[in-house]
Design a protein around this motif. Structure first.
Motif, PDB file in Angstrom:
ATOM      1  N   PRO A  57       0.742  -0.756  -0.283  1.00  0.00           N
ATOM      2  CA  PRO A  57       0.126   0.103  -0.531  1.00  0.00           C
ATOM      3  C   PRO A  57       0.972   1.267  -0.875  1.00  0.00           C
ATOM      4  O   PRO A  57       0.128   2.050  -0.892  1.00  0.00           O
ATOM      5  CB  PRO A  57      -0.723   0.095   0.975  1.00  0.00           C
ATOM      6  N   THR A  58       1.696   0.714   0.569  1.00  0.00           N
ATOM      7  CA  THR A  58       2.405   2.497   1.232  1.00  0.00           C
ATOM      8  C   THR A  58       3.997   2.448  -0.558  1.00  0.00           C
ATOM      9  O   THR A  58       3.881   3.747  -0.957  1.00  0.00           O
ATOM     10  CB  THR A  58       3.512   2.485   2.187  1.00  0.00           C
ATOM     11  N   LEU A  59       3.881   1.465  -0.562  1.00  0.00           N
ATOM     12  CA  LEU A  59       5.073   1.763  -2.487  1.00  0.00           C
ATOM     13  C   LEU A  59       4.253   1.909  -3.148  1.00  0.00           C
ATOM     14  O   LEU A  59       4.611   2.925  -4.459  1.00  0.00           O
ATOM     15  CB  LEU A  59       5.793   0.305  -2.254  1.00  0.00           C
ATOM     16  N   GLY A  60       2.448   1.668  -3.431  1.00  0.00           N
ATOM     17  CA  GLY A  60       2.268   2.105  -4.647  1.00  0.00           C
ATOM     18  C   GLY A  60       1.859   3.490  -4.723  1.00  0.00           C
ATOM     19  O   GLY A  60       1.094   3.652  -5.759  1.00  0.00           O
ATOM     20  N   LYS A  61       0.826   3.606  -3.395  1.00  0.00           N
ATOM     21  CA  LYS A  61       1.039   4.904  -3.398  1.00  0.00           C
ATOM     22  C   LYS A  61       1.665   6.182  -3.937  1.00  0.00           C
ATOM     23  O   LYS A  61       1.799   7.432  -4.949  1.00  0.00           O
ATOM     24  CB  LYS A  61       0.636   5.656  -2.016  1.00  0.00           C
ATOM     25  N   LEU A  62       3.097   5.252  -3.709  1.00  0.00           N
ATOM     26  CA  LEU A  62       4.219   6.195  -3.350  1.00  0.00           C
ATOM     27  C   LEU A  62       4.282   6.685  -5.211  1.00  0.00           C
ATOM     28  O   LEU A  62       4.788   7.140  -6.260  1.00  0.00           O
ATOM     29  CB  LEU A  62       5.546   5.794  -3.017  1.00  0.00           C
ATOM     30  N   LEU A  63       4.468   5.101  -6.325  1.00  0.00           N
ATOM     31  CA  LEU A  63       4.480   4.884  -7.489  1.00  0.00           C
ATOM     32  C   LEU A  63       3.383   6.036  -8.126  1.00  0.00           C
ATOM     33  O   LEU A  63       3.186   6.324  -9.073  1.00  0.00           O
ATOM     34  CB  LEU A  63       4.781   3.246  -7.786  1.00  0.00           C
ATOM     35  N   ASN A  64       2.575   5.363  -7.415  1.00  0.00           N
ATOM     36  CA  ASN A  64       1.280   6.627  -8.286  1.00  0.00           C
ATOM     37  C   ASN A  64       1.595   7.493  -8.467  1.00  0.00           C
ATOM     38  O   ASN A  64       1.367   8.415  -9.433  1.00  0.00           O
ATOM     39  CB  ASN A  64      -0.449   5.829  -7.495  1.00  0.00           C
ATOM     40  N   SER A  65       1.603   8.574  -6.968  1.00  0.00           N
ATOM     41  CA  SER A  65       2.548   9.575  -6.693  1.00  0.00           C
ATOM     42  C   SER A  65       3.638   9.977  -8.323  1.00  0.00           C
ATOM     43  O   SER A  65       3.355  11.731  -8.866  1.00  0.00           O
ATOM     44  CB  SER A  65       3.377  10.002  -5.379  1.00  0.00           C
ATOM     45  N   LEU A  66       4.154   8.971  -7.877  1.00  0.00           N
ATOM     46  CA  LEU A  66       5.391   9.080  -8.741  1.00  0.00           C
ATOM     47  C   LEU A  66       5.064   9.348 -10.790  1.00  0.00           C
ATOM     48  O   LEU A  66       5.404  10.455 -11.294  1.00  0.00           O
ATOM     49  CB  LEU A  66       6.028   8.573  -8.776  1.00  0.00           C
ATOM     50  N   ARG A  67       3.812   8.911 -11.043  1.00  0.00           N
ATOM     51  CA  ARG A  67       4.100   8.589 -12.263  1.00  0.00           C
ATOM     52  C   ARG A  67       2.280   9.799 -12.734  1.00  0.00           C
ATOM     53  O   ARG A  67       2.283  10.346 -13.380  1.00  0.00           O
ATOM     54  CB  ARG A  67       2.974   7.664 -12.536  1.00  0.00           C
ATOM     55  N   GLU A  68       2.299  10.103 -11.166  1.00  0.00           N
ATOM     56  CA  GLU A  68       0.426  11.666 -11.635  1.00  0.00           C
ATOM     57  C   GLU A  68       1.799  12.626 -11.878  1.00  0.00           C
ATOM     58  O   GLU A  68       1.889  13.414 -12.597  1.00  0.00           O
ATOM     59  CB  GLU A  68       0.001  11.689 -10.341  1.00  0.00           C
ATOM     60  N   TRP A  69       2.877  12.805 -10.949  1.00  0.00           N
ATOM     61  CA  TRP A  69       4.118  13.855 -11.059  1.00  0.00           C
ATOM     62  C   TRP A  69       3.973  13.915 -12.497  1.00  0.00           C
ATOM     63  O   TRP A  69       4.811  15.349 -13.400  1.00  0.00           O
ATOM     64  CB  TRP A  69       4.477  13.833  -9.640  1.00  0.00           C
ATOM     65  N   THR A  70       4.274  12.367 -13.004  1.00  0.00           N
ATOM     66  CA  THR A  70       5.519  12.327 -14.753  1.00  0.00           C
ATOM     67  C   THR A  70       4.622  12.858 -15.407  1.00  0.00           C
ATOM     68  O   THR A  70       5.283  13.750 -16.679  1.00  0.00           O
ATOM     69  CB  THR A  70       6.146  10.855 -14.144  1.00  0.00           C
ATOM     70  N   GLU A  71       3.207  12.792 -15.431  1.00  0.00           N
ATOM     71  CA  GLU A  71       2.508  12.806 -16.445  1.00  0.00           C
ATOM     72  C   GLU A  71       2.303  14.531 -16.772  1.00  0.00           C
ATOM     73  O   GLU A  71       2.126  14.773 -17.637  1.00  0.00           O
ATOM     74  CB  GLU A  71       1.357  12.101 -16.215  1.00  0.00           C
ATOM     75  N   GLN A  72       2.180  14.409 -15.528  1.00  0.00           N
ATOM     76  CA  GLN A  72       1.141  16.458 -15.228  1.00  0.00           C
ATOM     77  C   GLN A  72       3.086  16.811 -15.679  1.00  0.00           C
ATOM     78  O   GLN A  72       2.304  18.016 -16.758  1.00  0.00           O
ATOM     79  CB  GLN A  72       1.577  16.949 -13.392  1.00  0.00           C
ATOM     80  N   LYS A  73       3.960  16.924 -15.036  1.00  0.00           N
ATOM     81  CA  LYS A  73       5.072  17.629 -16.029  1.00  0.00           C
ATOM     82  C   LYS A  73       5.257  16.828 -17.785  1.00  0.00           C
ATOM     83  O   LYS A  73       5.871  18.390 -17.976  1.00  0.00           O
ATOM     84  CB  LYS A  73       6.159  16.984 -15.328  1.00  0.00           C
ATOM     85  N   PHE A  74       5.187  16.652 -17.993  1.00  0.00           N
ATOM     86  CA  PHE A  74       5.368  16.411 -19.631  1.00  0.00           C
ATOM     87  C   PHE A  74       3.879  16.657 -20.120  1.00  0.00           C
ATOM     88  O   PHE A  74       4.399  17.600 -21.161  1.00  0.00           O
ATOM     89  CB  PHE A  74       5.101  14.635 -19.579  1.00  0.00           C
ATOM     90  N   SER A  75       2.958  16.596 -19.759  1.00  0.00           N
ATOM     91  CA  SER A  75       1.895  17.413 -20.215  1.00  0.00           C
ATOM     92  C   SER A  75       1.965  18.751 -19.942  1.00  0.00           C
ATOM     93  O   SER A  75       2.192  19.764 -21.144  1.00  0.00           O
ATOM     94  CB  SER A  75       0.528  16.918 -18.986  1.00  0.00           C
ATOM     95  N   ALA A  76       2.438  19.578 -19.407  1.00  0.00           N
ATOM     96  CA  ALA A  76       2.725  20.901 -18.837  1.00  0.00           C
ATOM     97  C   ALA A  76       4.162  21.791 -19.914  1.00  0.00           C
ATOM     98  O   ALA A  76       3.657  22.233 -20.651  1.00  0.00           O
ATOM     99  CB  ALA A  76       3.356  21.439 -17.681  1.00  0.00           C
ATOM    100  N   LEU A  77       5.028  20.716 -20.105  1.00  0.00           N
ATOM    101  CA  LEU A  77       6.027  20.747 -21.082  1.00  0.00           C
ATOM    102  C   LEU A  77       5.485  20.268 -22.347  1.00  0.00           C
ATOM    103  O   LEU A  77       6.109  21.450 -23.713  1.00  0.00           O
ATOM    104  CB  LEU A  77       7.326  19.570 -21.023  1.00  0.00           C
ATOM    105  N   GLU A  78       5.043  19.595 -23.246  1.00  0.00           N
ATOM    106  CA  GLU A  78       4.165  19.543 -24.293  1.00  0.00           C
ATOM    107  C   GLU A  78       3.449  20.470 -24.601  1.00  0.00           C
ATOM    108  O   GLU A  78       3.628  20.917 -26.177  1.00  0.00           O
ATOM    109  CB  GLU A  78       3.594  17.947 -24.205  1.00  0.00           C
ATOM    110  N   GLN A  79       2.669  20.664 -23.461  1.00  0.00           N
ATOM    111  CA  GLN A  79       1.438  22.373 -23.648  1.00  0.00           C
ATOM    112  C   GLN A  79       2.528  23.680 -24.636  1.00  0.00           C
ATOM    113  O   GLN A  79       1.979  23.958 -25.561  1.00  0.00           O
ATOM    114  CB  GLN A  79       0.152  22.440 -22.295  1.00  0.00           C
TER     115      GLN A  79
END
Length: 341
Positions: A57-79
């Motif tokens: 559960p703990t590591l899963g939250k961390l990985l999901n947070s990492l994925r969301e952070w990465t997706e947002q970063k790429f999305s902002a840069l792509e825009q």
């Protein structure tokens, strides 16, 4: 702890990878490196099955947070990159509507086309219909039906381009007159323009050239009708003051036959270089249709008579426009053609 350490490393790698990215395509390649099916983050999530159940559960939250952070970063840069690329494209494609338009040189008709159109217009105004026959003819229509003897020099291979024993490239558009007379009852009034071929080549002759022939068949047609029509033709094509004269000649398909001259339109008949000092210029051949030609086409020569005439379009063009070499009409030199706008 290893997973947490990997997460930190991936965050650092993402920041480093996108630091100098310049295009949306490059950004997409980097995105696939981390978020693709075999990317770094996807690999970590696949390895969650090896993590103890109590830690998932703990590591899963961390990985999901990492994925969301990465997706947002790429999305902002792509825009940002797409906006930048769009501005660059708009700037490159910008059109200044206040600037004068580019001038493209306009073309013009070839002198042959100008003369052909003018001739068709003149004779159409006299009631002629246009008929265009085939350029590959048989011996019958090109020679025999036009009363050309079997031993006539025109039939020799040094004068005619033969494709076989019976097929040839037509040497005259008169062949079309036979086709019309075979299939149409008088009155007949046709004009037959087209390409013809003869084995001849010098400054005033070409192996291929354009010809225009005319035919009139009806009751009561005489040589006077021919003369009157040619007078009208000469005035329309060379000028109102031009006169015509007929000189006796010989053609197998007409009897009597005449050569037609026009008074020199350059010097008014006084004598110059164009008319070679005679005051007259030969322009075409003509005559009354031979009885044997009419009979061969099923037309009774005791009821109907007719006249025929033929001229070289290149010759008329050369005379009217002062062209001294026939080859200029075939070379496609833009400097020459530009004069006929």
């Amino acid at each position: 702890m290893d997973v947490q350490k990997n997460i930190k490393e991936i965050e650092s790698q993402v920041d480093e990878a996108v630091k100098d990215v310049e295009s949306s395509k490059s950004l997409y390649d980097i995105k696939m490196k981390f978020l693709g099916k075999s990317g770094a983050i996807s690999s970590l999530m696949k390895n969650m099955k090896d993590v103890p159940p109590e830690e998932r559960p703990t590591l899963g939250k961390l990985l999901n947070s990492l994925r969301e952070w990465t997706e947002q970063k790429f999305s902002a840069l792509e825009q940002k990159l797409r906006e930048k690329e769009l501005k660059k494209k708009i700037a490159a494609e910008r059109v200044d509507v206040t600037m004068p338009a580019k001038a493209f040189p306009s073309g013009s008709h070839h002198p042959n086309t100008l003369i052909k159109d003018e001739l068709v217009s003149i004779f159409s105004g006299m009631g002629f219909e246009v008929f265009e026959g085939p350029e590959i003819e048989n011996d019958y229509y090109n020679f025999t039906a036009l009363n050309t003897p079997a031993d006539h020099p025109a039939r020799d291979t040094q004068d005619t381009f033969y494709l076989s024993d019976s097929l040839l490239l037509r040497t005259q558009t008169s062949a079309g007159q036979i086709r019309v007379m075979e299939n149409k009852k008088p009155p007949i009034k046709i004009l037959s323009p087209g390409k013809v071929y003869r084995s001849d080549d010098d400054a005033t002759h070409s192996p291929m050239f354009s010809q225009m022939e005319g035919l009139v068949v009806d009751k009561g047609i005489t040589l006077c009708d021919l003369k009157g029509m040619l007078d009208e033709f000469a005035r329309k094509i060379f000028g109102e003051d031009v006169k015509t004269r007929l000189r006796p000649s010989y053609f197998p398909f007409t009897e009597p036959s005449v050569e037609v001259d026009v008074s020199c339109f350059e010097c008014g008949g006084k004598g110059c270089r164009l008319c070679k000092g005679t005051g007259w210029i030969e322009v075409l051949g003509a005559g009354m249709v031979n009885r044997r030609v009419l009979e061969g086409c099923g037309i009774d020569p005791d009821v109907y008579t007719g006249f025929a005439f033929g001229m070289g379009i290149e010759r008329i063009a050369m005379l009217k426009y002062g062209i001294n070499n026939m080859k200029l009409l075939f070379e496609g030199d833009v400097r020459f053609l530009r004069q006929f706008k």
